[in-house]
Write a protein that holds these residues in place. Structure first.
Motif, PDB file in Angstrom:
ATOM      1  N   UNK A   1     -34.570 -18.958  65.556  1.00  0.00           N
ATOM      2  CA  UNK A   1     -35.570 -18.460  64.600  1.00  0.00           C
ATOM      3  C   UNK A   1     -35.031 -17.257  63.849  1.00  0.00           C
ATOM      4  N   UNK A   2     -34.456 -16.298  64.572  1.00  0.00           N
ATOM      5  CA  UNK A   2     -33.930 -15.082  63.932  1.00  0.00           C
ATOM      6  C   UNK A   2     -32.810 -15.419  62.950  1.00  0.00           C
ATOM      7  N   UNK A   3     -31.948 -16.356  63.324  1.00  0.00           N
ATOM      8  CA  UNK A   3     -30.852 -16.744  62.432  1.00  0.00           C
ATOM      9  C   UNK A   3     -31.381 -17.361  61.144  1.00  0.00           C
TER      10      UNK A   3
ATOM     11  N   UNK B   1     -32.860 -14.756  58.771  1.00  0.00           N
ATOM     12  CA  UNK B   1     -31.825 -14.037  58.016  1.00  0.00           C
ATOM     13  C   UNK B   1     -31.315 -14.897  56.866  1.00  0.00           C
ATOM     14  N   UNK B   2     -31.110 -16.184  57.116  1.00  0.00           N
ATOM     15  CA  UNK B   2     -30.619 -17.073  56.061  1.00  0.00           C
ATOM     16  C   UNK B   2     -31.613 -17.188  54.913  1.00  0.00           C
ATOM     17  N   UNK B   3     -32.910 -17.132  55.240  1.00  0.00           N
ATOM     18  CA  UNK B   3     -33.951 -17.225  54.218  1.00  0.00           C
ATOM     19  C   UNK B   3     -34.315 -15.866  53.615  1.00  0.00           C
TER      20      UNK B   3
ATOM     21  N   UNK C   1     -44.446 -14.202  57.003  1.00  0.00           N
ATOM     22  CA  UNK C   1     -43.674 -14.398  55.772  1.00  0.00           C
ATOM     23  C   UNK C   1     -42.451 -13.491  55.745  1.00  0.00           C
ATOM     24  N   UNK C   2     -42.636 -12.268  56.244  1.00  0.00           N
ATOM     25  CA  UNK C   2     -41.527 -11.309  56.297  1.00  0.00           C
ATOM     26  C   UNK C   2     -41.582 -10.554  57.620  1.00  0.00           C
TER      27      UNK C   2
END
Length: 200
Positions: free
Chosen positions: A106-108, A111-113, A183-184
């Protein structure tokens, strides 16, 4: 790999924790299990055998139409429930290793998004909603925002509580549902280091 820190130099983090592949099926499993674990499971209904009242046959067997025994039958209003619900646990077992892999995934993906932002600190010393609104505008985040800190002060919690969909959590209370549903996500550097240490 490096993560940009707003207003400071980039932060070096583990590729294993923040650069993993997206495992949708595993994330779905972990999120469903986490939500299921929060269900009370206290629903209870009475079957016909548990109702109070007479069990006397209220009409003769033949000559009166449908054949009935007593008024506790499920077909009557006030009767028992056919397959009565009983208290149960909705808990689903998820291995600790799978849970950690899901959080890393999820964390990865966040970051990509570009949905995960890192700051030195929230910088809110007064419990004022106006201060929090200004900080969110400065960070250019909106919608459902999750603020994650290792040691958020009381002023931060008080400044955020009147703003809809803004939540402040301690890093130890981080869970997959809050991460997926935001969302963020705004994290402090200390929180990122703590997560890296936890998930490494």
């Amino acid at each position: 790999m490096e993560i940009n820190v707003i207003g400071a130099k980039p932060l070096n983090v583990s590729d294993e924790v923040f650069g993993g592949e997206f495992k949708q099926a595993l994330i779905h499993q972990v999120v469903v299990a986490y939500q299921a674990g929060g269900r009370a499971g206290t629903k209870a209904q009475l079957s016909r055998g548990e109702l109070s009242g007479t069990t006397k046959k209220f009409k003769k067997q033949k000559g009166g139409g449908a054949r009935h025994g007593d008024y506790r039958a499920p077909i009557f209003v006030g009767g028992g429930v056919t397959f009565a619900a009983k208290p149960r646990s909705y808990e689903q077992k998820v291995n600790r290793k799978a849970y950690r892999v899901a959080l890393r995934s999820i964390l990865s993906e966040l970051i990509r998004q570009d949905r995960l932002k890192v700051v030195e600190s929230f910088g809110i010393d007064t419990p004022k909603t106006k201060a929090m609104v200004a900080k969110l505008a400065e960070l250019q985040v909106s919608g459902r925002v999750l603020l994650v800190s290792e040691d958020a002060n009381e002023a931060t919690f008080l400044a955020a509580r009147n703003i809809p969909y803004i939540h402040v959590v301690d890093v130890l209370a981080l869970n997959p549902v809050s991460l997926v549903g935001s969302d963020h996500i705004v994290m402090t550097v200390d929180a990122v280091k703590k997560i890296e240490e936890w998930l490494a």
